[in-house]
Design a protein around this motif. Structure first.
Motif, PDB file in Angstrom:
ATOM      1  N   PHE A 148      14.519   4.233   3.741  1.00 51.07           N
ATOM      2  CA  PHE A 148      13.248   4.425   4.447  1.00 51.07           C
ATOM      3  C   PHE A 148      12.896   3.119   5.138  1.00 51.07           C
ATOM      4  CE2 PHE A 148       8.662   5.160   4.841  1.00 51.07           C
ATOM      5  CZ  PHE A 148       8.665   6.480   5.282  1.00 51.07           C
ATOM      6  N   ARG A 149      12.939   3.104   6.466  1.00 48.03           N
ATOM      7  CA  ARG A 149      12.634   1.915   7.267  1.00 48.03           C
ATOM      8  C   ARG A 149      11.757   2.305   8.452  1.00 48.03           C
ATOM      9  NH1 ARG A 149      13.779  -1.580   3.852  1.00 48.03           N
ATOM     10  NH2 ARG A 149      15.864  -2.367   3.592  1.00 48.03           N
ATOM     11  N   ASP A 150      10.831   1.457   8.815  1.00 46.64           N
ATOM     12  CA  ASP A 150       9.973   1.664   9.989  1.00 46.64           C
ATOM     13  C   ASP A 150       9.312   3.040   9.985  1.00 46.64           C
ATOM     14  OD1 ASP A 150      10.691  -0.898  10.936  1.00 46.64           O
ATOM     15  OD2 ASP A 150      12.505  -0.080  11.860  1.00 46.64           O
ATOM     16  N   GLY A 151       8.887   3.491   8.814  1.00 45.31           N
ATOM     17  CA  GLY A 151       8.145   4.741   8.695  1.00 45.31           C
ATOM     18  C   GLY A 151       8.977   6.001   8.794  1.00 45.31           C
ATOM     19  N   ALA A 152      10.305   5.873   8.728  1.00 46.94           N
ATOM     20  CA  ALA A 152      11.164   7.056   8.849  1.00 46.94           C
ATOM     21  C   ALA A 152      12.444   6.875   8.041  1.00 46.94           C
ATOM     22  CB  ALA A 152      11.515   7.307  10.308  1.00 46.94           C
ATOM     23  N   ARG A 153      13.108   7.978   7.799  1.00 43.43           N
ATOM     24  CA  ARG A 153      14.379   7.975   7.072  1.00 43.43           C
ATOM     25  C   ARG A 153      15.509   7.575   8.009  1.00 43.43           C
ATOM     26  NH1 ARG A 153      18.019  13.003   6.128  1.00 43.43           N
ATOM     27  NH2 ARG A 153      19.487  12.242   4.580  1.00 43.43           N
ATOM     28  N   VAL A 154      16.296   6.585   7.596  1.00 40.33           N
ATOM     29  CA  VAL A 154      17.515   6.215   8.316  1.00 40.33           C
ATOM     30  C   VAL A 154      18.632   7.033   7.689  1.00 40.33           C
ATOM     31  CG1 VAL A 154      19.111   4.344   8.868  1.00 40.33           C
ATOM     32  CG2 VAL A 154      16.656   3.890   8.767  1.00 40.33           C
ATOM     33  N   SER A 155      19.283   7.880   8.491  1.00 42.79           N
ATOM     34  CA  SER A 155      20.268   8.809   7.933  1.00 42.79           C
ATOM     35  C   SER A 155      21.666   8.622   8.499  1.00 42.79           C
ATOM     36  CB  SER A 155      19.801  10.252   8.145  1.00 42.79           C
ATOM     37  OG  SER A 155      19.631  10.495   9.528  1.00 42.79           O
ATOM     38  N   THR A 156      22.042   7.380   8.799  1.00 44.85           N
ATOM     39  CA  THR A 156      23.417   7.117   9.208  1.00 44.85           C
ATOM     40  C   THR A 156      24.333   7.391   8.016  1.00 44.85           C
ATOM     41  OG1 THR A 156      23.311   4.800   8.549  1.00 44.85           O
ATOM     42  CG2 THR A 156      22.685   5.316  10.834  1.00 44.85           C
ATOM     43  N   GLY A 173       0.788  -1.219   0.000  1.00 48.24           N
ATOM     44  CA  GLY A 173       0.000   0.000   0.000  1.00 48.24           C
ATOM     45  C   GLY A 173       0.825   1.277   0.000  1.00 48.24           C
ATOM     46  N   SER A 174       2.135   1.159   0.020  1.00 51.66           N
ATOM     47  CA  SER A 174       3.015   2.333   0.052  1.00 51.66           C
ATOM     48  C   SER A 174       3.504   2.670  -1.353  1.00 51.66           C
ATOM     49  CB  SER A 174       4.218   2.051   0.954  1.00 51.66           C
ATOM     50  OG  SER A 174       5.167   3.091   0.861  1.00 51.66           O
ATOM     51  N   ARG A 175       3.841   3.933  -1.568  1.00 52.89           N
ATOM     52  CA  ARG A 175       4.414   4.373  -2.844  1.00 52.89           C
ATOM     53  C   ARG A 175       5.907   4.645  -2.715  1.00 52.89           C
ATOM     54  NH1 ARG A 175       1.187   9.303  -4.783  1.00 52.89           N
ATOM     55  NH2 ARG A 175       1.643   9.918  -2.661  1.00 52.89           N
ATOM     56  N   VAL A 176       6.488   4.377  -1.549  1.00 50.68           N
ATOM     57  CA  VAL A 176       7.911   4.631  -1.315  1.00 50.68           C
ATOM     58  C   VAL A 176       8.740   3.502  -1.918  1.00 50.68           C
ATOM     59  CG1 VAL A 176       9.721   4.907   0.435  1.00 50.68           C
ATOM     60  CG2 VAL A 176       7.476   5.950   0.777  1.00 50.68           C
ATOM     61  N   ILE A 177       9.769   3.886  -2.675  1.00 51.88           N
ATOM     62  CA  ILE A 177      10.696   2.932  -3.278  1.00 51.88           C
ATOM     63  C   ILE A 177      12.094   3.225  -2.748  1.00 51.88           C
ATOM     64  CG2 ILE A 177      11.661   2.033  -5.442  1.00 51.88           C
ATOM     65  CD1 ILE A 177       8.662   1.648  -5.333  1.00 51.88           C
ATOM     66  N   PHE A 237      19.051   5.579  -1.305  1.00 48.22           N
ATOM     67  CA  PHE A 237      18.160   6.735  -1.349  1.00 48.22           C
ATOM     68  C   PHE A 237      16.767   6.209  -1.631  1.00 48.22           C
ATOM     69  CE2 PHE A 237      19.915   6.396  -5.637  1.00 48.22           C
ATOM     70  CZ  PHE A 237      18.792   6.467  -6.448  1.00 48.22           C
ATOM     71  N   HIS A 238      15.760   7.060  -1.427  1.00 52.14           N
ATOM     72  CA  HIS A 238      14.390   6.638  -1.699  1.00 52.14           C
ATOM     73  C   HIS A 238      13.615   7.780  -2.330  1.00 52.14           C
ATOM     74  CE1 HIS A 238      14.241   8.254   2.445  1.00 52.14           C
ATOM     75  NE2 HIS A 238      13.016   8.641   2.133  1.00 52.14           N
ATOM     76  N   PHE A 239      12.509   7.412  -2.960  1.00 52.58           N
ATOM     77  CA  PHE A 239      11.624   8.380  -3.595  1.00 52.58           C
ATOM     78  C   PHE A 239      10.211   7.833  -3.531  1.00 52.58           C
ATOM     79  CE2 PHE A 239      12.803   5.429  -6.885  1.00 52.58           C
ATOM     80  CZ  PHE A 239      11.700   5.309  -7.716  1.00 52.58           C
ATOM     81  N   THR A 240       9.234   8.673  -3.824  1.00 52.04           N
ATOM     82  CA  THR A 240       7.832   8.281  -3.776  1.00 52.04           C
ATOM     83  C   THR A 240       7.247   8.397  -5.176  1.00 52.04           C
ATOM     84  OG1 THR A 240       7.684   9.135  -1.528  1.00 52.04           O
ATOM     85  CG2 THR A 240       5.611   8.743  -2.671  1.00 52.04           C
ATOM     86  N   VAL A 241       6.752   7.271  -5.715  1.00 52.22           N
ATOM     87  CA  VAL A 241       6.151   7.283  -7.052  1.00 52.22           C
ATOM     88  C   VAL A 241       4.799   7.983  -7.000  1.00 52.22           C
ATOM     89  CG1 VAL A 241       7.352   5.242  -7.914  1.00 52.22           C
ATOM     90  CG2 VAL A 241       5.172   4.974  -6.759  1.00 52.22           C
ATOM     91  N   ASP A 242       4.338   8.444  -8.165  1.00 47.10           N
ATOM     92  CA  ASP A 242       3.114   9.239  -8.224  1.00 47.10           C
ATOM     93  C   ASP A 242       1.825   8.441  -8.072  1.00 47.10           C
ATOM     94  OD1 ASP A 242       4.497  11.571  -8.541  1.00 47.10           O
ATOM     95  OD2 ASP A 242       4.291  11.631 -10.709  1.00 47.10           O
ATOM     96  N   THR A 243       1.701   7.338  -8.788  1.00 48.73           N
ATOM     97  CA  THR A 243       0.380   6.716  -8.870  1.00 48.73           C
ATOM     98  C   THR A 243       0.307   5.306  -8.310  1.00 48.73           C
ATOM     99  OG1 THR A 243       0.884   5.982 -11.114  1.00 48.73           O
ATOM    100  CG2 THR A 243      -0.280   8.073 -10.889  1.00 48.73           C
ATOM    101  N   ASP A 244       1.233   4.438  -8.610  1.00 50.02           N
ATOM    102  CA  ASP A 244       1.137   3.037  -8.209  1.00 50.02           C
ATOM    103  C   ASP A 244       1.452   2.860  -6.724  1.00 50.02           C
ATOM    104  OD1 ASP A 244       0.721   2.492 -10.903  1.00 50.02           O
ATOM    105  OD2 ASP A 244       2.834   2.100 -11.276  1.00 50.02           O
TER     106      ASP A 244
END
Length: 153
Positions: free
Chosen positions: A107-115, A45-49, A123-130
């Motif tokens: 992106f893990r556990d609902g947040a950005r891991v920035s170590t 259900g997420s759009r985060v890749i 890196f991660h991004f959010t797709v528009d539709t799928d």
């Protein structure tokens, strides 16, 4: 007497000049290769890749375009295919011409891991539709790359 190297004599400018000096060259924009199946959906259900890209050197918040394998068409012009579709995310959506703003880190556990390690290698991004159907599924195929939106084949 003192050692001569303790009191060096002042030197004047170099008497030899260089003819036809050139300015520093501006490097061309290039695409960065993503390892095989380097895309991974975050959760159902997420759009985060999330993208695995060791030592990518990309800038946080900058918009980049994703491309699939390089191909040639019948007119021998160079083009890029779309990345392979996976987990409900279409390759054409990932390869959107306008690109996506990336966020360095994973992106893990609902947040950005920035170590330091995560920022340098993911890196991660959010797709528009799928949206992902299962989550945690890798895909994209072989020969995918990420680079400036303006980069042409």
């Amino acid at each position: 007497p003192k050692q001569p190297q303790l009191e060096p004599r002042p030197s004047s400018a170099d008497a030899i000049s260089i003819k036809n000096v050139r300015t520093a060259r501006t490097e061309n924009a290039v695409a960065y290769s993503i390892p095989e199946n380097g895309f991974e959906t975050y959760e159902a259900g997420s759009r985060v890749i999330n993208v695995t890209a060791p030592g990518h050197g990309l800038t946080n918040g900058t918009t980049y375009r994703f491309r699939g394998q390089p191909t040639t068409s019948s007119g021998s012009s160079f083009q890029y295919a779309n990345p392979g579709s996976f987990d409900g995310i279409s390759g054409s959506n990932i390869a959107k011409a306008a690109g996506y703003a990336i966020t360095t880190g994973i992106f893990r556990d609902g947040a950005r891991v920035s170590t330091d390690y995560a920022v340098a290698n993911f890196f991660h991004f959010t797709v528009d539709t799928d949206t992902a159907t299962k989550g945690g599924v890798k895909g994209g195929g072989i020969g995918c790359s990420v680079g400036p939106v303006t980069l042409e084949a």
